[in-house]
Write an enzyme that holds these catalytic residues in place. Structure first.
Site, PDB file in Angstrom:
ATOM      1  N   LYS A 236       0.626 -12.803  22.860  1.00  0.00           N
ATOM      2  CA  LYS A 236       0.242 -11.639  24.378  1.00  0.00           C
ATOM      3  C   LYS A 236       0.254 -13.054  25.412  1.00  0.00           C
ATOM      4  CE  LYS A 236      -2.028  -7.229  24.950  1.00  0.00           C
ATOM      5  NZ  LYS A 236      -3.412  -7.454  24.971  1.00  0.00           N
TER       6      LYS A 236
ATOM      7  N   GLU B  35       0.902  -1.624  -0.158  1.00  0.00           N
ATOM      8  CA  GLU B  35      -0.190  -0.309   0.236  1.00  0.00           C
ATOM      9  C   GLU B  35       1.002   1.361   0.263  1.00  0.00           C
ATOM     10  OE1 GLU B  35      -0.630  -2.546   1.787  1.00  0.00           O
ATOM     11  OE2 GLU B  35      -2.493  -3.005   2.271  1.00  0.00           O
TER      12      GLU B  35
ATOM     13  N   TRP C 252       2.791  -8.142  26.041  1.00  0.00           N
ATOM     14  CA  TRP C 252       2.926  -8.726  24.474  1.00  0.00           C
ATOM     15  C   TRP C 252       4.487  -9.217  24.235  1.00  0.00           C
ATOM     16  CZ3 TRP C 252       1.266  -3.496  22.186  1.00  0.00           C
ATOM     17  CH2 TRP C 252      -0.059  -3.904  21.641  1.00  0.00           C
TER      18      TRP C 252
END
Ligand code: AMP
Length: 552
Positions: A437, A328, A442
Site C-alpha cells: 500500500k 483448506e 494498492w
C-alpha cells in the site's frame, strides 16, 4: 419429501473398488533414490496396500487414529494413501521441508500414532524423534540397514495377515486425511479432509473445464504428496484409471524432463518455480526431450507469469493451465481456461486471460469483500476472496488461537486479494499479508512480478513493500537473472515504466542468485521484507504522487 436414491457413501474405498474392477493393470511408475525406475500395477499396489492396512491394525491402529507419512512421491507412499484412509485411520502427510521443531509441533498436535518414514529422510527424522512420542516408526527402506527400534516396511508387509484390501464403505463424513497449512504467520493449522470432500474433489478434477483428467492420461504429480494430497492426483488417477508416475526425490528439471519424455507423461502438475526451471532447460536444449505426449501442465500454488505460459506454448507446444487453491480447499478452487466466446480473441489476449487464476471449478462458489461489503464483479474493484463448497474446510483441527477465517454464514475467507470480472474470472492481485500500500493505494506485486518475469533476461522475481518515510510503503524488487544475463536496474525500471503507472515502478531493486522459498515452493516474502527492511527508511522522495495523495 426425501428423494429415493441409494445412499452410497462417497469414500476412498468406493473409488478404489473401481480401480480394482476396471483398471488393475494400469501403471504406477516411480523413481527411487538411486534413480532406478520401478513399474507396477494398481493390482499390486492394492494388494500391498491391503497388507499395510491389516498390519497397521495389528500394530494397534484404530478408526480415527492418525498415521503420518514423511516421504517423497513414490509407490509406497501411494500404498499408504490407499491403505490408511480405507482402514479407517487418518493419513497425515508431513512436509519434509519443515524445520524439525515445526514437524514435532505438528506431529504432537495431530497426536500421530504411527509414522512411516523414507529411509533417505532418516537423518531428518532423527532430529524430530527426540521431540515427539509416537507408538511405532516404520521405515520405507532402500537397501540400507533398518535403524534400531524401527520396523522395516517390507518386513511388515511380508508378515501381515493374508486378508483382502478393506474395500468396504466408510462413513463419508469421517476424516480420511489431514494436512497442516504452511502458515508463515501463527502456528500451522490442521485441515481435516473427509472421505466425501476428497471424493467430490476427485470428481470435479475430471470435468472438462477443470483439470479434465481421463483414463488416457499418464499423470506426473511433481507437487509433493505431502502437500494437500498432491492436489488430489493420486486419488484422481486411480479413480479414473490413469497411470501415475512419481519422481521420488529427483525434482531437478533434467530428471523431470527425462521422466516426462521417457514415460510419455500426458499431464504434469506443480508450482511455478518447477516450471520456470523446466522451461529454461527446454530453451537451453531445444529438441533434447520429446514432449509430444504432454497435453497439459497444471501450474498453481503461486502465480505463473504470463511470459512462462506463452513460452511453453509458443516454443515447445505445451499448454499451461493455471490452478488456484489452498490447503483448506483440498486444494483446487479455480482454474484458467478459455471459454467459447474467447476463441476469436487475438493470441495476446488469450495469454492474458490464461495468466489469471480463472473460473471457480464446479462445486465452488466465490465472492469477495472489501471494507464496504461485497465487491461488484467489475474486474477492477479489489477485495478479499471468500469461498464455499463441499471440499472447503468449515473449521481447523483443534485450533490453538482465535480463528477469524470462517464467516458467520459459512464461507471461508481466503486471505487472497482479488478482482472478479463480470463473467466470474478471478485475478489474484496479492496475498493479503503481502499487499503493498503506497500512499493509500494498492500496488499489485503479482502484476509487477509477472511483468519482470516477462523480460527475456529475468528468470524469477519477487516484489515486496518496504517501509517508506513518506509513502508508508514502496515496492522493492528482488530479481534473479537468467544465467549469463546482464540486465540492470535501469533497464528493468524502464521495462516496467512502459507497462505501469510511474508510481507502481519499484524505487529500487537488487539482484540475487536465488529467492528464499517455503517448503511448498512459494517465495518467502516475509524473509525478503525483513532482509531489506531499512532500504527506504530514509529514502529521498523521488516518485510521482499516487492519485489518492494527489487529490488529497
Ligand atoms: P497453500 O495452502 O500452502 O497451498 O497456499 C495457498 C495460497 O497459495 C493461496 O491462498 C494463494 O495465496 C497462493 N496461491 C495458490 N495458487 C495460486 C495461483 N494460481 N496464483 C496466485 N497465488 C496462488
Amino acid at each position: 419429501m426425501l428423494g429415493l436414491m441409494q445412499e452410497v457413501p462417497l469414500s476412498i474405498p468406493m473409488m478404489l473398488r473401481r480401480t480394482r474392477d476396471l483398471f488393475p493393470e494400469k501403471l504406477v511408475i516411480s523413481r527411487r533414490p538411486d534413480r532406478s525406475i520401478t513399474r507396477t500395477s494398481y493390482r499390486e499396489v492394492l494388494e500391498r496396500a491391503g497388507r499395510l492396512a491389516h498390519a497397521l491394525r495389528v500394530l494397534g491402529v484404530r478408526d480415527g487414529d492418525r498415521v503420518a507419512t514423511l516421504a517423497w512421491n513414490h509407490q509406497r507412499h501411494l500404498e499408504a494413501y490407499f491403505a490408511i484412509p480405507s482402514s479407517g485411520a487418518v493419513l497425515h502427510t508431513l512436509n519434509l521441508r519443515l524445520h524439525p521443531s515445526d514437524l514435532a509441533y505438528i506431529i504432537s498436535h495431530a497426536d500421530d500414532r504411527v509414522v512411516l518414514v523414507d529411509q533417505v529422510l532418516w537423518p531428518l527424522w532423527e532430529k524430530v524423534a527426540p521431540l515427539v512420542r509416537v507408538a511405532h516408526v516404520i521405515v520405507m527402506g532402500d537397501g540400507g540397514e533398518t535403524p534400531a527400534g524401527a520396523i522395516d516396511y517390507e518386513a511388515l508387509l511380508a508378515g501381515a495377515p493374508d486378508a483382502p484390501f478393506p474395500f468396504d464403505d466408510r462413513d463419508e463424513r469421517t476424516a480420511a486425511a489431514m494436512c497442516y497449512t504452511s502458515g508463515t504467520t501463527g502456528r500451522p493449522k490442521g485441515v481435516l479432509y473427509s472421505h466425501r470432500a476428497i471424493t467430490l474433489h476427485t470428481m470435479m478434477s475430471l470435468a472438462a473445464d477443470g483439470p479434465g483428467i481421463s483414463e488416457r492420461d499418464v499423470l506426473l504429480p511433481v507437487v509433493p504428496m505431502f502437500h494437500v494430497n498432491a492436489w488430489g492426483f493420486p486419488f484422481t488417477a486411480a479413480f479414473v484409471g490413469a497411470s501415475q508416475v512419481h519422481p521420488g526425490p529427483h525434482l531437478d528439471p533434467a530428471s523431470l524432463l527425462d521422466l516426462m519424455a521417457g514415460e510419455r507423461v500426458t499431464m504434469a502438475a506443480g508450482v511455478p518455480t518447477i516450471w520456470l526451471g523446466i522451461l529454461q532447460a527446454l530453451d537451453q536444449a531445444p529438441g533434447k526431450w520429446n514432449l509430444s505426449a504432454l497435453r497439459m501442465t497444471l501450474v498453481g500454488g503461486a502465480a505463473p507469469p504470463e511470459a512462462m505460459i506463452r513460452g511453453f506454448k509458443q516454443r515447445h507446444g505445451v499448454v499451461v493451465q493455471q490452478g488456484w487453491g489452498m490447503t483448506e480447499m483440498t486444494p483446487i478452487g479455480t482454474v484458467s481456461h478459455l471459454r467459447g466466446e474467447h476463441e476469436a480473441l487475438p493470441e495476446h489476449e488469450k495469454y492474458h486471460l490464461l495468466a489469471k487464476a480463472g473460473y471457480p471449478v464446479i462445486g465452488v462458489e466465490i465472492r469477495a469483500r472489501s471494507e464496504g461489503g461485497l465487491i461488484p464483479w467489475d474486474g477492477t474493484t479489489m477485495g478479499e476472496l471468500e469461498v464455499r463448497g463441499p471440499w472447503i474446510a468449515r473449521e481447523y483441527y483443534r485450533p490453538e488461537e482465535e480463528i477469524t477465517q470462517f464467516t458467520e454464514d459459512g464461507w471461508f475467507r481466503t486471505g487472497d486479494i482479488v478482482t472478479i470480472a463480470p463473467d466470474g474470472c478471478v485475478t489474484i492481485t496479492d496475498r493479503a499479508k503481502d499487499v503493498i500500500k503506497s500512499g493509500g493505494e494498492w500496488v499489485s506485486s503479482v502484476a509487477l512480478e509477472g511483468a519482470l518475469m516477462g523480460h527475456a533476461e529475468v528468470f524469477e522475481a519477487a516484489v515486496v513493500g518496504l517501509p517508506h518515510s513518506r509513502w508508508s510503503e514502496r515496492p522493492f524488487a528482488v530479481v534473479v537473472r537468467k544465467p549469463g544475463a546482464q540486465v540492470d536496474e535501469q533497464a528493468l525500471k524502464a521495462w516496467l515504466a512502459e507497462r505501469f503507472a510511474t508510481w507502481w515502478v519499484p524505487d529500487a531493486m537488487t539482484f540475487v542468485d536465488a529467492l528464499p522459498k517455503t517448503g511448498t515452493g512459494k517465495v518467502q516474502k516475509s524473509v525478503l521484507r525483513e532482509q531489506y527492511r531499512d532500504r527506504y527508511a530514509h529514502a529521498a522522495d523521488a516518485i510521482q504522487l499516487p492519485p489518492a495523495e494527489a487529490e488529497a
